[in-house]
Motif scaffolding. Structure first.
Motif, mmCIF file in Angstrom:
data_model
loop_
_atom_site.group_PDB
_atom_site.id
_atom_site.type_symbol
_atom_site.label_atom_id
_atom_site.label_comp_id
_atom_site.label_asym_id
_atom_site.label_seq_id
_atom_site.Cartn_x
_atom_site.Cartn_y
_atom_site.Cartn_z
ATOM 1 N N ILE A 1 8.110 3.430 -16.406
ATOM 2 C CA ILE A 1 8.251 2.625 -15.195
ATOM 3 C C ILE A 1 8.034 1.163 -15.573
ATOM 4 C CG2 ILE A 1 7.262 2.122 -12.918
ATOM 5 C CD1 ILE A 1 8.647 4.811 -12.972
ATOM 6 N N ARG A 2 8.974 0.315 -15.182
ATOM 7 C CA ARG A 2 8.840 -1.112 -15.485
ATOM 8 C C ARG A 2 8.591 -1.882 -14.198
ATOM 9 N NH1 ARG A 2 9.629 -4.007 -19.777
ATOM 10 N NH2 ARG A 2 10.680 -2.395 -20.992
ATOM 11 N N ASP B 1 12.849 2.171 -16.809
ATOM 12 C CA ASP B 1 13.446 1.727 -18.065
ATOM 13 C C ASP B 1 13.748 2.980 -18.885
ATOM 14 O OD1 ASP B 1 14.139 0.759 -20.504
ATOM 15 O OD2 ASP B 1 12.312 -0.394 -20.873
ATOM 16 N N ALA B 2 15.027 3.343 -18.945
ATOM 17 C CA ALA B 2 15.434 4.564 -19.650
ATOM 18 C C ALA B 2 16.109 4.237 -20.984
ATOM 19 C CB ALA B 2 16.391 5.375 -18.768
ATOM 20 N N SER B 3 15.857 3.031 -21.524
ATOM 21 C CA SER B 3 16.536 2.612 -22.756
ATOM 22 C C SER B 3 16.110 3.453 -23.954
ATOM 23 C CB SER B 3 16.262 1.127 -23.037
ATOM 24 O OG SER B 3 14.861 0.883 -23.080
#
Length: 609
Positions: free
Chosen positions: A581-582, A572-574
């Motif tokens: 890490i998701r 998750d790079a939002s």
């Protein structure tokens, strides 16, 4: 403790990112620190447009009484967010790891090259160059602290030697290099990078016990009988010439290959046989064999990006080296305490309070087992007996949980404490002697031991228990921050690995159960992640949490500790600053939390002291 006032605030510069004001041409903006515990900081700057997307440092100036945010000022830019060098710099700064280049004052105390062992050195040392000494280390190790030998004696016993780099020969008390090493406290091992405690000329060259070169050592030598009982112990400053620098795998291959019978291999076999007896006896006394999932990255030689990730595989030779390092540390601890009861630098591991074991007890109870925790021996025996048919990984999971229950081991000065016991090793006394290239504690222990055997002179700070105690406080702090920095580096490189891999499906086991989530361990990668059952974009499913078991029921599916699940792993790079890490649940299928997008084709990642 009652706080009656704040004399001076312990503010430090913080790393983070600037979030620009929505007001056109505004000069006041909010800075968001990387450390989530720190509030946003209001700063004034006219270069906000340039600083957007950069990692920057900001210092706090004050916090007005009626303001929501403290005020601060811009210190410097660290580089673009997401850049590997920048992120590593942030990681080091945030964990207070001294990593600047060594000063000229420090470097001025290095020996002049070319360096050789002199006749004066030989006159005060034991010449052990004829012994079949070898080192066994991880692949790529250049700072080789320790080497070993084993040979038969005429009386049927064996002589075993642990030879440790004599760093204290090169670093003399009180000079600039000594003060710098004392401040750094430890070498910090990041993924793909090492922050040395001492300059590289010493760490990777003159002190490193590489093969086929003469090196100064501090040797601990035992006469040991066939039952691995110590008949005699002696300590000596020495000169050695290592015959081989081996990896754990290479040493194991020699031991296992019946066709190999050279002196180095024979020495390794003798060491391995004695180590097994020593380990068995240690475990019988109550020493704990715990577990933590450690990962190893394979780094691309050109891009320095992680191209593979795997859990570390431990071989017999890992244990072999560990046993003799433990034995040397215990032998030295006893010697320096006998000689200097008030100022010996020792290491202890306190027993955990009973409440620490609550989660372990609940976990065992879920499988109808009882873990006895009233002593280290009782705990060790319970863990050995905890087996589930058809579920071989269960015991490892239980040991991982047991590790989480433990207290932190710490350095202390013998004259300032009365409890010396090392709980995890079941040893009444312990210290660190075997890694002076990478731990300052070991340099102090070397100095104490040298004085104890008449090989060196003492100095006032060495015999001052208050100064020793203050030094121990710094060493404990540096050691803790180095551990945190190393974990953060692994986490960052894990993110890079999954960023390049896209989405993966993997099997894992539930390690913990929370009110609205499960924490899953992926054995293949030694990776932990959280699967949340509440999503702000969707209606929450009905959750029933039973704290006693513990278990979590979601839409009729019950999740318990150690249950096997299948998850999707992605990055998750939002949030640029806090990428993570998701994990989302794939099996068992719970409709309200199933991945909302069609599952892409899964790319499989290649697997290979």
């Amino acid at each position: 403790m009652l706080v009656v006032g704040i004399i001076k605030r312990n503010w430090r510069p913080f790393c983070g990112m600037l979030f620009l004001s929505q007001i056109k041409e505004a000069t006041r903006h909010l800075f968001t620190p990387a450390d989530r515990r720190i509030p946003r900081i209001r700063i004034e700057t006219r270069q906000a447009a340039t600083l957007a997307g950069q990692r920057i440092m900001v210092a706090v100036d004050g916090w007005p009484k009626h303001s929501r945010y403290p005020n601060g000022h811009f210190v410097r830019s660290l580089g673009s967010a997401g850049d590997k060098e920048t992120e590593t710099e942030v990681l080091l700064l945030e964990h207070d790891v001294p990593h600047q280049d060594f000063s000229q004052a420090v470097l001025s105390f290095l020996p002049k090259m070319p360096w050789n062992i002199t006749e004066e050195d030989m006159a005060v040392r034991e010449d052990l160059r004829n012994l079949t000494v070898c080192s066994v280390d991880p692949p790529g190790c250049t700072d080789i602290d320790d080497a070993l030998h084993c040979r038969d004696l005429p009386n049927g016993n064996q002589e075993v030697g642990v030879h440790i780099a004599d760093v204290s020969h090169f670093i003399r008390p009180g000079n600039a290099m000594d003060l710098e090493a004392a401040n750094r406290g430890t070498t910090v091992y990041l993924t793909g990078r090492r922050i040395d405690m001492v300059p590289e000329l010493l760490s990777s060259n003159l002190c490193s016990l590489r093969s086929s070169v003469e090196r100064l050592a501090f040797s601990c030598i035992w006469e040991i009988n066939d039952k691995a009982e110590i008949v005699k112990t002696r300590f000596t400053k020495s000169v050695i010439n290592s015959k081989a620098s081996l990896t754990y795998a290479e040493a194991q291959m020699r031991i296992d290959d019946a066709n190999m019978n050279d002196d180095t291999t024979k020495s390794l076999r003798g060491l391995n046989r004695l180590a097994k007896i020593l380990k068995k006896r240690r475990i019988e006394k109550g020493a704990l064999t715990l577990s933590s999932p450690e990962v190893r990255f394979h780094i691309d030689s050109e891009t320095h990006d992680p191209i593979d990730l795997q859990t570390k595989e431990l071989k017999e030779t890992n244990s072999m080296v560990e046993e003799f390092m433990l034995l040397a540390n215990i032998s030295v601890a006893q010697k320096i305490y006998d000689e200097f009861s008030e100022c010996a630098l020792l290491r202890k591991h306190p027993a955990p309070p009973p409440s620490n074991y609550d989660i372990l007890n609940k976990a065992a109870k879920s499988k109808d087992m009882v873990i006895h925790t009233d002593s280290a021996k009782a705990l060790a025996d319970s863990l050995d007996a905890a087996q589930v048919d058809g579920f071989p990984y269960f015991n490892t999971l239980l040991r991982i949980l047991a590790t989480r229950c433990m207290m932190q081991a710490v350095y202390f000065c013998s004259g300032m404490d009365s409890d010396f016991h090392h709980y995890g090793l079941a040893s009444p006394i312990y210290t660190h002697f075997t890694s002076p290239i990478r731990r300052y504690s070991d340099i102090i222990v070397h100095r104490l031991l040298a004085v104890a055997i008449g090989a060196d002179s003492t100095y006032p700070d060495l015999m001052d228990k208050h100064k020793q105690s203050a030094l121990c406080n710094n060493l404990n702090y540096r050691h803790k921050m180095a551990q945190y920095a190393q974990r953060a580096s692994v986490a960052y490189h894990t993110q890079l690995f999954f960023k390049s891999r896209g989405i993966l499906n993997e099997e894992g086991f539930i390690l913990f159960v929370r009110k609205n989530a499960i924490i899953v361990l992926i054995p293949k990668f030694g990776l932990e992640g959280t699967v949340f059952f509440e999503n702000k974009d969707k209606p929450s499913p009905k959750l029933i949490f039973n704290e006693e078991v513990p278990s979590l029921t979601v839409e009729g599916h019950s999740f318990n500790m150690f249950d096997k699940v299948k998850v999707t792993i992605s990055l998750d790079a939002s949030n640029v600053q806090h990428q993570k890490i998701r994990m989302s649940l794939v099996e068992p299928v719970v409709l309200s939390v199933a991945p909302s997008e069609p599952e892409p084709e899964v790319k499989r990642a290649k697997l290979d002291r």
